[in-house]
Design an enzyme around this catalytic site. Sequence first.
Site, PDB file in Angstrom:
ATOM      1  N   LYS A  87     -45.576  11.074 -40.772  1.00 35.34           N
ATOM      2  CA  LYS A  87     -47.002  11.357 -40.936  1.00 35.34           C
ATOM      3  C   LYS A  87     -47.625  10.576 -42.092  1.00 35.34           C
ATOM      4  O   LYS A  87     -47.026  10.397 -43.147  1.00 35.34           O
ATOM      5  CB  LYS A  87     -47.228  12.854 -41.175  1.00 35.34           C
ATOM      6  CG  LYS A  87     -46.877  13.749 -40.007  1.00 35.34           C
ATOM      7  CD  LYS A  87     -47.767  13.492 -38.806  1.00 35.34           C
ATOM      8  CE  LYS A  87     -49.194  13.882 -39.049  1.00 35.34           C
ATOM      9  NZ  LYS A  87     -49.378  15.320 -39.279  1.00 35.34           N
ATOM     10  N   GLU A 118     -60.330  14.308 -45.533  1.00 38.07           N
ATOM     11  CA  GLU A 118     -60.443  15.688 -45.062  1.00 38.07           C
ATOM     12  C   GLU A 118     -61.014  16.594 -46.147  1.00 38.07           C
ATOM     13  O   GLU A 118     -61.822  17.488 -45.870  1.00 38.07           O
ATOM     14  CB  GLU A 118     -59.077  16.195 -44.597  1.00 38.07           C
ATOM     15  CG  GLU A 118     -58.613  15.556 -43.298  1.00 38.07           C
ATOM     16  CD  GLU A 118     -57.197  15.931 -42.910  1.00 38.07           C
ATOM     17  OE1 GLU A 118     -56.831  15.693 -41.755  1.00 38.07           O
ATOM     18  OE2 GLU A 118     -56.454  16.456 -43.763  1.00 38.07           O
ATOM     19  N   HIS A 125     -72.565  11.189 -28.317  1.00 37.48           N
ATOM     20  CA  HIS A 125     -71.777  12.307 -27.765  1.00 37.48           C
ATOM     21  C   HIS A 125     -70.273  12.024 -27.827  1.00 37.48           C
ATOM     22  O   HIS A 125     -69.499  12.569 -27.044  1.00 37.48           O
ATOM     23  CB  HIS A 125     -72.176  12.604 -26.311  1.00 37.48           C
ATOM     24  CG  HIS A 125     -73.641  12.774 -26.095  1.00 37.48           C
ATOM     25  ND1 HIS A 125     -74.308  13.932 -26.372  1.00 37.48           N
ATOM     26  CD2 HIS A 125     -74.574  11.880 -25.650  1.00 37.48           C
ATOM     27  CE1 HIS A 125     -75.604  13.781 -26.087  1.00 37.48           C
ATOM     28  NE2 HIS A 125     -75.780  12.547 -25.666  1.00 37.48           N
ATOM     29  N   SER A 133     -46.270  14.386 -44.946  1.00 37.33           N
ATOM     30  CA  SER A 133     -45.923  15.736 -44.516  1.00 37.33           C
ATOM     31  C   SER A 133     -44.604  16.157 -45.141  1.00 37.33           C
ATOM     32  O   SER A 133     -43.697  15.337 -45.309  1.00 37.33           O
ATOM     33  CB  SER A 133     -45.821  15.786 -42.986  1.00 37.33           C
ATOM     34  OG  SER A 133     -45.169  16.952 -42.552  1.00 37.33           O
TER      35      SER A 133
END
Length: 459
Positions: free
Chosen positions: A283, A290, A156, A277
Site C-alpha cells: 500500500k 485524505e 458527474h 499500511s
Amino acid sequence: MAGKAWGGRFSEPTNEQVELFTESISFDARLAAVDVKGSQAHARMLAEVGLISKEEADQIQTALDEILIEIQQGKIEFSPSLEDIHMHIESALIARLGDVGRKLHTGRSRNDQVSTDIKLYVRDEIDHLDKLLQQLQRAFVSRDDDLDLILPGYTHLQRAQPVNAVHYWLAYTEKFQRDRERLADCRRRLNFSPLGAAALAGTTLPIDRDQTAKDLGFTAPAANSLDISSDRDYLAELVSSLSLIAIHLSSWAEEWILWCTTEFGFMTLSDAYTTGSSIMPQKKNPDVLELIRGKSARVIAASQQLFVLMKGLPLAYNRDLQEDKLAAFAAIDTIKSCLELAPSIVINAKLNRDKIASRIDDGFLDATALMEYLILRQVPMRTGHEIVGNLVALCESKNCRLKDLSLEEFQKTAPQIDNDVYDVLGAENAVSALRSFGSGGHDSVRHQLKLWQDRLAEN
C-alpha cells in the site's frame, strides 16, 4: 477580591470552579503581541491628549516590551484567576509600575480592547494566508511542462470532453484567486478600529480615536460604540471565507485521491507525502490528501459555531463572545496547516503520461466536437445532438471509437459529414478545435497560463 480588575463591588471571592470555567488564557495567550501593540498605541494617545504624561507613556511602553519578551520566553506563569491575556499583561504592568500601570486602561474597556486585539491578529493572519494561497497558485502554474498533455474532463464523474492538462491546474488557480479576493474584502471591512469605544457608550474623557486608529494601521475608527462591543461580523466573514478555501482544498484532494487509484491510474504522489499500511506491504496511501479533505470539516464546523454563537445575542457585549476565538483560531490554524503542505504535494506529483495517453480516446470525449462540426454545417444543434447520439450508439454496438467509423457510415446518418470530419475526431483534434475564451484548448490555455505567470510574478 483585590486581585480582580473588577473586584471592587464584590465581597466574596470567585468560586474556583467558576474561575476555571470562565478563563480564556488557555487559548487567548496567542494575542499577547497584538495586545501589547494596541496598549502601546493607547498609551501614546493618552499622553498626546494629556491624560498621562509623556514620561509615564514611555515607562508603560518599555515595560510592555519587557513583559511580552517574558511571555514569549515562558517566564510569566498564567493563572485562571487572571482570566485572560489582557489581565495577565495589565497585572504584570501594575506589578512593575504601580499607579503608572493602573493608568493604562483609562478610556477603554476590555470590550473594545479584545476586539482591537482580535482585529489586529486576524489582519496579520489574513496577510499570511494570502501569501500561502499565492504559493499554492504558483505551484499549480509551475506545472507548465504538462502543456503537451491531454486529460479527460469529467461531469458527474463520467468522461465528458478532453482538455489540456494545464487547464486543470489553472482551474484551481482561479478558485484560490477568488479565495484571496474574499480574504482581501474581509480585511478591508474589518480594518476599522474599535479602540476607545470603551464598554459600549464611549467615554467622557478627551481621547483621540483617530490617532490610535492611524497608529495601528486602521482605515478609521469604527463609528458606533454600541455596535463595536458586539460586532463579530468580521470573524464570521473570515471563517466563512476560510470554509470556502477548505472546500476548494477538499475538492482538489478528492480529485487527486481518485487519480491515484489503480482504477484511474493518472497520478503518482511523492513518497514524502504518502504513508503505508501496517499489514498490507504494497500500500501507498494518500493520507495527507485524505486529511486535507477531512480537516475541511473542522473549518466548516467553525463557521457554523460562530453563526450559532452570534444569532441570539442582544446588544452590546456578552460573555458568550469569549467563545468566538476558539472557532476562529481553529479555522485559521487548520487552513494554515493545509496550505503549508499543499504546494509541495502539487509540485512533486507525477502524471502517469503513458497510461493517460493509452486511454484518452475512451469514452467518446470527441462527441461534442463532432456535434459542433455539424452545427458549422448548418445542422440545428438539437438535431446534431441526436445524430451524434445515434453515432455513439453505433460505435458502442461495434465496440469502436467515433474516429474508427468510415465516411460511408457517417454519411448514412448525416449526409452533411465530409472527409474533413476526421480533423475534429480523437481527443487531440477535439482539444485543438476548442477556441472560445477560457476554454481547455491549447491556444486558450497557453494564453491563460502566460497571464497567470505574469500576474503571480508581479506580487
